[in-house]
Design a protein around this motif. Structure first.
Motif, PDB file in Angstrom:
ATOM      1  N   ASP A   1     -19.647   6.700 -13.597  1.00  0.00           N
ATOM      2  CA  ASP A   1     -18.742   6.299 -14.669  1.00  0.00           C
ATOM      3  C   ASP A   1     -18.592   7.475 -15.620  1.00  0.00           C
ATOM      4  OD1 ASP A   1     -20.695   5.688 -17.242  1.00  0.00           O
ATOM      5  OD2 ASP A   1     -21.663   5.417 -15.300  1.00  0.00           O
TER       6      ASP A   1
ATOM      7  N   ILE B   1     -18.274   0.853 -16.881  1.00  0.00           N
ATOM      8  CA  ILE B   1     -16.838   0.733 -16.638  1.00  0.00           C
ATOM      9  C   ILE B   1     -16.314  -0.588 -17.192  1.00  0.00           C
ATOM     10  CG2 ILE B   1     -15.097   0.468 -14.819  1.00  0.00           C
ATOM     11  CD1 ILE B   1     -16.881   2.531 -13.222  1.00  0.00           C
TER      12      ILE B   1
ATOM     13  N   TYR C   1     -14.381   4.993 -16.870  1.00  0.00           N
ATOM     14  CA  TYR C   1     -13.565   4.979 -15.656  1.00  0.00           C
ATOM     15  C   TYR C   1     -14.329   5.690 -14.552  1.00  0.00           C
ATOM     16  CZ  TYR C   1     -12.268   9.441 -17.815  1.00  0.00           C
ATOM     17  OH  TYR C   1     -12.301  10.662 -18.425  1.00  0.00           O
TER      18      TYR C   1
ATOM     19  N   ARG D   1     -11.924  12.915 -12.274  1.00  0.00           N
ATOM     20  CA  ARG D   1     -11.463  11.533 -12.370  1.00  0.00           C
ATOM     21  C   ARG D   1     -10.928  11.109 -11.001  1.00  0.00           C
ATOM     22  NH1 ARG D   1      -8.495   8.863 -17.405  1.00  0.00           N
ATOM     23  NH2 ARG D   1      -8.489   6.755 -16.600  1.00  0.00           N
TER      24      ARG D   1
ATOM     25  N   SER E   1      -9.073   3.309  -7.756  1.00  0.00           N
ATOM     26  CA  SER E   1     -10.227   2.422  -7.937  1.00  0.00           C
ATOM     27  C   SER E   1     -10.306   1.385  -6.823  1.00  0.00           C
ATOM     28  CB  SER E   1     -10.186   1.743  -9.303  1.00  0.00           C
ATOM     29  OG  SER E   1      -9.009   0.975  -9.436  1.00  0.00           O
TER      30      SER E   1
END
Length: 123
Positions: A32, A67, A73, A84, A88
């Motif tokens: 995270d 998260i 995220y 990143r 997801s």
């Protein structure tokens, strides 16, 4: 209408080919953003939070907690690099695990467009 469908299909093929040519492989831990970016961790890991037991007892539960409850995220923590992850739907379930991600790196956003994710095999 048939012409529009052909054009859309051609665009999709072109995009897929472009992404395939730029795909790279990344190794690291799905984490995270809170832990990986030192928001509440001095070691850029789940170590401190796991010791406190305030966010679960495993890297998985810590990442999921951060998260869901702290606005973090999904990221790939790869040594000193943190990327990143944009998909997801593909990445969920791999939190706290070492993985191999195949994807396209968007350098301006430091984000990986995930095409494929697998557990990293132990040597």
């Amino acid at each position: 209408m048939n012409r529009i469908m052909k054009c859309a299909f051609a665009c999709l093929v072109l995009i897929a080919a472009t992404l395939g040519q730029n795909a790279q492989t990344f190794h690291g831990e799905v984490s995270d953003s809170q832990c990986a970016l030192n928001v509440h961790s001095l070691t850029r890991s789940h170590q401190e939070m796991l010791k406190s037991k305030s966010m679960g007892g495993t890297a998985n539960t810590c990442a999921v907690y951060c998260i869901e409850h702290l606005g973090g995220y999904l990221v790939l923590s790869a040594g000193k690099n943190v990327y990143r992850l944009d998909r997801s739907d593909l990445v969920h379930g791999f939190e706290g695990r070492r993985v191999v991600v195949t994807g396209v790196l968007e350098t301006k956003m430091n984000q990986i467009h995930v095409l494929k994710i697998d557990l990293e095999e132990k040597p």
